[in-house]
Scaffold this active site. Structure first.
Site, PDB file in Angstrom:
ATOM      1  N   ASP A 279       0.843  -1.209   0.000  1.00  0.00           N
ATOM      2  CA  ASP A 279       0.000   0.000   0.000  1.00  0.00           C
ATOM      3  C   ASP A 279       0.871   1.249   0.000  1.00  0.00           C
ATOM      4  O   ASP A 279       2.083   1.174   0.187  1.00  0.00           O
ATOM      5  CB  ASP A 279      -0.976   0.001   1.192  1.00  0.00           C
TER       6      ASP A 279
ATOM      7  N   GLU B 158      -9.806  -0.678   4.367  1.00  0.00           N
ATOM      8  CA  GLU B 158     -10.398  -0.194   5.608  1.00  0.00           C
ATOM      9  C   GLU B 158     -11.742  -0.879   5.862  1.00  0.00           C
ATOM     10  O   GLU B 158     -12.275  -1.557   4.970  1.00  0.00           O
ATOM     11  CB  GLU B 158     -10.622   1.330   5.485  1.00  0.00           C
TER      12      GLU B 158
ATOM     13  N   ASN C  75      -8.012  -0.777  13.480  1.00  0.00           N
ATOM     14  CA  ASN C  75      -9.429  -0.860  13.107  1.00  0.00           C
ATOM     15  C   ASN C  75      -9.723  -2.100  12.258  1.00  0.00           C
ATOM     16  O   ASN C  75     -10.790  -2.219  11.671  1.00  0.00           O
ATOM     17  CB  ASN C  75      -9.844   0.404  12.340  1.00  0.00           C
TER      18      ASN C  75
ATOM     19  N   HIS D  30      -7.990  -3.039   9.541  1.00  0.00           N
ATOM     20  CA  HIS D  30      -7.671  -2.925   8.112  1.00  0.00           C
ATOM     21  C   HIS D  30      -6.494  -3.827   7.736  1.00  0.00           C
ATOM     22  O   HIS D  30      -5.670  -4.208   8.560  1.00  0.00           O
ATOM     23  CB  HIS D  30      -7.452  -1.474   7.672  1.00  0.00           C
TER      24      HIS D  30
HETATM   25  C1  GLP Z   1      -0.803   0.715   8.378  1.00  0.00           C
HETATM   26  C2  GLP Z   1      -0.542   0.120   6.986  1.00  0.00           C
HETATM   27  C3  GLP Z   1      -0.675  -1.367   6.971  1.00  0.00           C
HETATM   28  C4  GLP Z   1      -0.051  -1.895   8.219  1.00  0.00           C
HETATM   29  C5  GLP Z   1      -0.926  -1.544   9.391  1.00  0.00           C
HETATM   30  C6  GLP Z   1      -0.335  -1.877  10.727  1.00  0.00           C
HETATM   31  O1  GLP Z   1      -1.658   1.811   8.319  1.00  0.00           O
HETATM   32  N1  GLP Z   1      -1.358   0.663   5.959  1.00  0.00           N
HETATM   33  O2  GLP Z   1      -0.093  -1.900   5.815  1.00  0.00           O
HETATM   34  O3  GLP Z   1       0.094  -3.307   8.125  1.00  0.00           O
HETATM   35  O4  GLP Z   1      -1.338  -0.192   9.323  1.00  0.00           O
HETATM   36  O5  GLP Z   1       0.788  -1.085  10.989  1.00  0.00           O
HETATM   37  P1  GLP Z   1       1.784  -1.353  12.178  1.00  0.00           P
HETATM   38  O6  GLP Z   1       2.497  -2.613  11.871  1.00  0.00           O
HETATM   39  O7  GLP Z   1       2.699  -0.151  12.191  1.00  0.00           O
HETATM   40  O8  GLP Z   1       0.967  -1.466  13.428  1.00  0.00           O
END
Ligand code: GLP
Length: 266
Positions: free
Chosen positions: A82, A163, A156, A158
């Site tokens: 992403d 989302e 949340n 996602h």
């Molecule tokens: C982010 C990214 C995701 C990621 C998730 C968790 O917003 N878009 O690809 O896997 O949220 O992030 P983190 O590993 O920093 O908790």
């Protein structure tokens, strides 16, 4: 650094459970060890990788192993999961910058190909219209025939930027992001500005991959992991749809798994 924990390949199918709960101190080494196994099995691995705080320690282990010549990504294609919209090229909050810093740019032998969303217009102006559609289509094409997808989970629920509201057939696309997600870019990832949105591989592409690994660490992810694995399959928690994948492995550390009813038997 002791180096990634390398599982015995012969024991693979029995050793790798649908839910692998690991001590926090062994989590990153173990996940890196499995990734190295996959790279040995298929040096031309086509792998989709996420960014964020969860996978960073795995990438550090992988880089160390590569420098010790215990791993190689030189034949692998890495497809970014992403990307944010509205961040300037080089912004430290950007997903492409983070994956370059954490992994791709750290490797002695590099990767065969690093496919990222082409979000930068020629004049730095935000992408829109046909240019945005082209960036989405190009990355979607890169994500055809993925052998392996690693994803994290947002607070949340996602997956990538799929989302709440996303469905298993949600395509690769531009998305509006929830306020908490946008705030995370600045507060957690050091973005210089608040993004305006995001681009993400669709759940359709993720679910079509040969194998999916969900990476989850930390007590703060315990409640959402329980929802994803033990709650209903629902658009309210897009990660719950990952359970439909026949080869899903959840790598959770013990703090993240602490609310699960039956750790080890998801
Ligand atoms: C982010 C990214 C995701 C990621 C998730 C968790 O917003 N878009 O690809 O896997 O949220 O992030 P983190 O590993 O920093 O908790």
């Amino acid at each position: 650094m002791a180096g990634p924990t390398r599982p015995a390949v012969a024991a693979e199918e029995s050793a790798i459970a649908r839910l692998e709960v690991l001590p926090a101190s062994e989590w990153a080494r173990t996940v890196a060890g499995w990734l190295i196994v996959r790279l040995e099995q298929r040096p031309d691995l086509r792998v989709c990788l996420p960014t964020g705080d969860t996978p960073s320690p795995v990438y550090a282990e992988l880089v160390a192993a590569e420098w010790m010549e215990n791993a190689s990504l030189a034949g692998a294609t890495v497809v970014l999961l992403d990307e944010w919209l509205g961040l300037a090229p080089g912004d430290p909050g950007r997903s492409d910058v983070r994956l370059e810093d954490d992994l791709v740019g750290q490797l002695q032998g590099g990767v065969r190909r690093f496919a990222r969303f082409a979000v930068d217009g020629p004049d730095g102006a935000p992408l829109a219209g046909a240019a945005l559609a082209a960036a989405v289509a190009a990355q979607d094409a890169e994500a055809e025939h993925l052998d392996l997808v690693l994803v994290g989970i947002g607070g949340n629920g996602h997956v990538g930027f799929n989302e709440p509201g996303s469905t298993p057939s949600s395509p690769t696309r531009a998305v509006e992001l929830e306020p908490t997600t946008l705030e995370g870019a600045v507060a957690r990832y050091g973005a210089a500005a608040r993004p305006t949105g995001g681009l993400t591989l669709g759940l359709d592409r993720i679910l079509a991959a040969g194998e999916v690994w969900l990476l989850v660490t930390g007590e703060h992810k315990a409640a959402i992991l329980r929802e994803a694995l033990e709650g209903p399959e629902t658009s309210a928690c897009p990660a719950s749809f990952l359970r439909r994948h026949p080869r899903l492995t959840v790598f959770a550390d013990a703090p993240a798994a602490r609310l699960l009813a039956a750790p080890g038997q998801a």
